[in-house]
Design an enzyme around this catalytic site. Structure first.
Site, short mmCIF file in Angstrom:
data_model
loop_
_atom_site.label_atom_id
_atom_site.label_comp_id
_atom_site.label_asym_id
_atom_site.label_seq_id
_atom_site.Cartn_x
_atom_site.Cartn_y
_atom_site.Cartn_z
N PRO A 150 0.83 -1.21 0.00
CA PRO A 150 0.00 0.00 0.00
C PRO A 150 0.86 1.26 0.00
O PRO A 150 0.86 2.05 0.95
CB PRO A 150 -0.81 -0.14 1.29
CG PRO A 150 0.14 -0.86 2.22
CD PRO A 150 0.91 -1.82 1.35
N LYS A 151 1.59 1.48 -1.08
CA LYS A 151 2.58 2.54 -1.14
C LYS A 151 2.03 3.82 -1.77
O LYS A 151 1.30 3.77 -2.76
CB LYS A 151 3.80 2.08 -1.95
CG LYS A 151 4.59 0.94 -1.31
CD LYS A 151 5.72 0.48 -2.22
CE LYS A 151 6.50 -0.68 -1.62
NZ LYS A 151 7.50 -0.25 -0.66
N LYS A 152 2.42 4.96 -1.18
CA LYS A 152 2.12 6.29 -1.72
C LYS A 152 3.40 7.12 -1.72
O LYS A 152 4.32 6.89 -0.92
CB LYS A 152 1.07 7.01 -0.87
CG LYS A 152 -0.37 6.55 -1.08
CD LYS A 152 -1.32 7.47 -0.30
CE LYS A 152 -2.76 7.20 -0.65
NZ LYS A 152 -3.67 8.16 0.05
#
Length: 245
Positions: free
Chosen positions: A115-117
């Site tokens: 779940p990368k931003k």
């Protein structure tokens, strides 16, 4: 380009210049500051996906410095992982990750489902203090501090925790916006060489932000902190639950 060539060469986008290389993905001198804190159990229950089960009402907030990683380069990451159990065995659920480097964002999301931003995390030493910060744009959303190498940790329990499985909720939509992939993914770290592990006094502050909602798991009490330096390999994953099946 014919269809057979496309099938043979397809790995990631763009086809002729993928945003990240194939593995193995080796990390050298990967440095962690992990602050474990107690939070509201009701907040955890809203976000931890079945069939995972909560192990406790705690969160591990991580700042991770990765100066030498195969194919991904030199970058820093910050986020929250939650201790869980899967079929009675311990592991962690990766809830949120913020980092400052495109290849691991693209590769992490596309291969494993991390779940990368994109954001601006920093982990550095300020005189006698290990300091981690996370900015989303110009807005500060997390600050962690820890006394620098006050006490050495026993390596055995640290290594044991690093070998535990990690879980991800991988979601990829179809071209019409409907779910195409919705899976619980498990992965491990392997070939771990623990170079150092320390603890000390720590503090953590999380600030509300609409798009980086780390404060939705509020800090009620800091219960532990660790500073870890290690080499390791990020293994590929396996699907343990398909929500669309």
């Amino acid at each position: 380009m014919d269809a057979a060539t496309i099938r043979e060469t397809a790995f990631a986008m763009p086809l002729t210049s993928p945003g990240f290389p194939k593995g193995p993905y080796r990390f050298v001198n990967r440095e962690y500051m992990i602050i474990t804190y107690r939070t509201d159990r009701a907040a955890l229950e809203k976000i931890v996906p079945e069939p995972l089960e909560l192990a406790d009402d705690v969160v591990k907030y991580e700042f991770i410095r990765m100066p030498d990683s195969t194919g991904f380069g030199d970058y820093t990451e910050s986020g929250q992982v939650i201790p869980v159990r899967y079929k009675g065995k311990p592991g962690v659920y990766v809830h949120s990750m913020f980092l400052n480097d495109h290849p691991p964002i693209a590769g992490g999301r596309e291969i494993w489902g991390f779940p990368k931003k994109l954001a601006r995390p920093v982990l550095e030493v300020e005189i006698d203090t290990l300091v981690g910060t996370l900015d989303y744009g110009r807005i500060r959303v997390a600050t962690g501090t820890m006394g620098y190498k006050h006490h050495t940790l026993d390596h055995d329990p640290v290594l044991s925790s690093m070998h535990e499985p990690n879980f991800l909720l991988k979601i990829i939509p179809h071209v019409d916006g409907s779910p195409r992939i919705c899976e619980l993914v498990r992965y491990h770290m392997s070939d771990i060489v623990l170079k150092g592990a320390w603890t000390g006094p720590a503090a953590l502050a999380l600030y509300p932000h609409a798009l980086a909602p780390v404060a939705d798991l509020p800090v009620r009490e800091v219960v532990a902190a660790s500073h870890i330096l290690a080499d390791m390999t990020l293994d590929l994953g396996e699907v343990v639950h398909d929500y669309l099946a």
